[in-house]
Design an enzyme around this catalytic site. Structure first.
Site, PDB file in Angstrom:
ATOM      1  N   HIS A 187       0.963  -1.091   0.047  1.00  0.00           N
ATOM      2  CA  HIS A 187       0.054  -0.083  -0.159  1.00  0.00           C
ATOM      3  C   HIS A 187       0.899   1.337  -0.062  1.00  0.00           C
ATOM      4  O   HIS A 187       0.279   2.403  -0.416  1.00  0.00           O
ATOM      5  CB  HIS A 187      -0.736   0.003   1.305  1.00  0.00           C
ATOM      6  CG  HIS A 187      -1.902  -1.159   1.293  1.00  0.00           C
ATOM      7  ND1 HIS A 187      -1.724  -2.244   1.799  1.00  0.00           N
ATOM      8  CD2 HIS A 187      -3.332  -0.908   0.815  1.00  0.00           C
ATOM      9  CE1 HIS A 187      -2.859  -2.852   1.511  1.00  0.00           C
ATOM     10  NE2 HIS A 187      -3.874  -2.376   1.227  1.00  0.00           N
ATOM     11  N   ASP A 259      -4.605  -6.585  -7.420  1.00  0.00           N
ATOM     12  CA  ASP A 259      -4.883  -5.894  -6.110  1.00  0.00           C
ATOM     13  C   ASP A 259      -5.036  -4.331  -6.696  1.00  0.00           C
ATOM     14  O   ASP A 259      -4.893  -4.029  -7.825  1.00  0.00           O
ATOM     15  CB  ASP A 259      -3.780  -5.966  -5.154  1.00  0.00           C
ATOM     16  CG  ASP A 259      -4.010  -5.923  -3.675  1.00  0.00           C
ATOM     17  OD1 ASP A 259      -5.077  -5.367  -3.562  1.00  0.00           O
ATOM     18  OD2 ASP A 259      -3.109  -6.440  -2.953  1.00  0.00           O
TER      19      ASP A 259
END
Length: 521
Positions: A187, A259
């Site tokens: 992230h 993702d």
């Protein structure tokens, strides 16, 4: 604009939006870019009934604009990563499940989850996690993994996958080819795993190969660079990994989903738009863009241009489109959906599901070691319970469980005083806490990933006092046990949720611990 191309690319997009209803952003996604699929987060899912109304609206919107009902996805992994936590929808996460259940009960938990999600209108679950948590300092997988043994991860993960399938949702195993052996959160940045491919075969790859053998319908790629598989590109963008390894060598024929393409591992290095083009060239079918409408628009426009200029062959788009339509037909998404609030509420309130999830949570609580600390705690007349209050701490946990305090729950169950502690307390706060604890005849300190929070580790050491029992409760990764070598007892619960906090309080009160560690300490 070629309307057929726009329709096909729209089916390859999974987009997020900010509201708990079909808002203007969701409508624009479907109307302007023919987006055919949506992802929901805690920001979208307040209750089962509200989620059912939202999914009914999204399904009607997508069918009207595209002629197909949408994939509606969520990350309902269990534990900390639960987008909805109402009733039975909150169930133990992977590491807790591995500590407290075998494959049969794991399969039933998976089926329960699938039935609840489908009743609410969610038809894709981005779970189970098949990452093998080899690196104890992994900041983003950790307790989301079933453990550090590839075969155990395969057994438990495939059981959950099969349960989800039986429950009526598309299970998506993740994060291919493995996110468990890095120290960087994708992230925030681009992780690198330079493990030799021969070793990867017996570790990271093993659970995925077993899932593919057992019919996994979908897989999610990870934004990690494996230099010995592709010296330049992360898995999501790598033809060598997605096409060469996954499709050709390992024979996977299902859907490949990325993702989130807005994560910094992609955004900082390629940007979401160029990343989308590279992901499609690599062989990905579904592109997840979770947050900003501008990012969806940029990705869609970049894909149109790439096809029109010949950079992406039309046939490459058609391959993914055909796989998506085939998967939707198997889920019954080629027709309008009938989603009922009543069925959704009945599912999350199902007494059998609630009982199973509570029992598995209770059975997961693990006594790591005890030198008389638990017996002393039960005899104590004035114990003090110390814990942080939960809040989201990574890009994975988007729901702040505001006000959840293990200290309050435990003190209410066993008697004593509850003291709430900062997640990383400074010297003055620690000194105040030590003074408050001085009159206690036993201290219970809850830790949550203290290895990454020096203030917690320091408080643990400062609370040690001759003749006063100290019990450490691990509400995050069990690896914190190494910091608690001098504690009189150490208990692992693997996660910090209302379910796990209650389970630990019960175990401390009764002295019964059935959990088994899924990782080596």
């Amino acid at each position: 604009m070629d309307t057929t191309l726009k329709h096909q690319i729209g089916q390859m997009l999974i987009a997020g939006f900010p509201s708990q209803e079909v808002d203007c952003q969701a409508r624009r996604l479907a109307e302007e870019w023919q987006v055919g699929n949506f992802i929901l987060f805690a920001r979208n899912m307040q209750t089962a009934g509200q989620t059912a109304r939202l999914c009914a609206g999204l399904s009607a919107l997508a069918f009207e604009k595209t002629g197909l009902s949408p994939f509606i996805a969520a990350d309902q992994e269990g534990g900390l990563v639960c987008r909805i936590t109402e009733g039975a929808a909150l169930f133990p996460g992977a590491m807790a499940l591995a500590a407290g259940a075998g494959p049969d009960r794991a399969r039933q938990v998976g089926e329960n989850c699938g039935r609840m999600l489908r009743a609410m209108g969610v038809n894709v679950n981005f779970a189970p996690v098949l990452d093998v948590n080899i690196e104890p300092l992994n900041p983003v997988i950790g307790i989301r993994s079933f453990g550090d043994d590839p075969r155990a991860v395969a057994r438990m993960g495939c059981a959950v996958m099969e349960g989800l399938t039986a429950g009526g949702v598309l299970a998506t195993v993740k994060h291919y080819p493995g996110h468990g052996n890095v120290r960087t959160d994708s992230h925030l940045d681009l992780p690198v795993n330079d493990t030799d491919p021969a070793l990867l075969e017996d570790t990271e790859f093993l659970p995925f190969r077993e899932a593919f053998r057992r019919g996994a319908p979908a897989v999610m790629s990870c934004h990690i660079r494996f230099p010995k598989l592709d010296p330049e590109l992360p898995a999501t963008l790598s033809p060598a990994i997605i096409t060469g390894l996954l499709r050709e060598k390992q024979g996977f024929r299902g859907l490949v989903c990325t993702d989130c393409m807005e994560m910094d591992a992609i955004q900082k290095n390629w940007g979401t738009a160029e990343g989308a083009v590279l992901a499609v060239l690599a062989g990905c079918d579904l592109l997840c863009i979770s947050h900003h409408m501008e990012a969806v628009a940029q990705a869609a426009e970049a894909l149109y241009r790439a096809v029109e200029t010949g950079r992406i062959p039309r046939e490459r788009i058609r391959q993914s489109y055909d796989r998506i339509v085939a998967a939707k037909k198997l889920l019954g998404l080629d027709i309008p959906q009938h989603i009922s609030e009543e069925r959704a509420l009945a599912a999350v309130e199902d007494p059998g599901m609630l009982a199973l999830h509570r029992q598995v949570s209770r059975d997961s609580v693990t006594l790591v070691r005890d030198r008389g600390g638990l017996a002393a705690l039960r005899k104590a007349k004035a114990p003090v319970f110390l814990s942080p209050v939960t809040r989201a701490s990574t890009g994975v946990e988007d729901r702040e469980q505001d006000g959840l305090s293990f200290a309050r729950i435990a003190a209410g169950s066993l008697g004593g005083t509850a003291v709430e502690v900062s997640r990383d307390p400074g010297p003055q706060e620690r000194a105040d806490i030590v003074r408050r604890a001085a009159e206690a005849d036993a201290v219970v300190l809850a830790l949550q990933n203290a290895r990454a929070r020096p203030g917690q580790a320091a408080l643990l050491q400062e609370l040690q006092a001759p003749g006063r029992p100290l019990v450490a409760v691990l509400l995050g990764g069990p690896y914190d046990a190494a910091l608690a070598a001098e504690a009189d007892a150490v208990v692992a619960a693997y996660e910090y949720t209302a379910l796990s906090a209650g389970s630990v309080a019960d175990a401390l009160k009764t002295g019964v611990f059935r959990g088994k560690l899924p990782v080596k300490l």
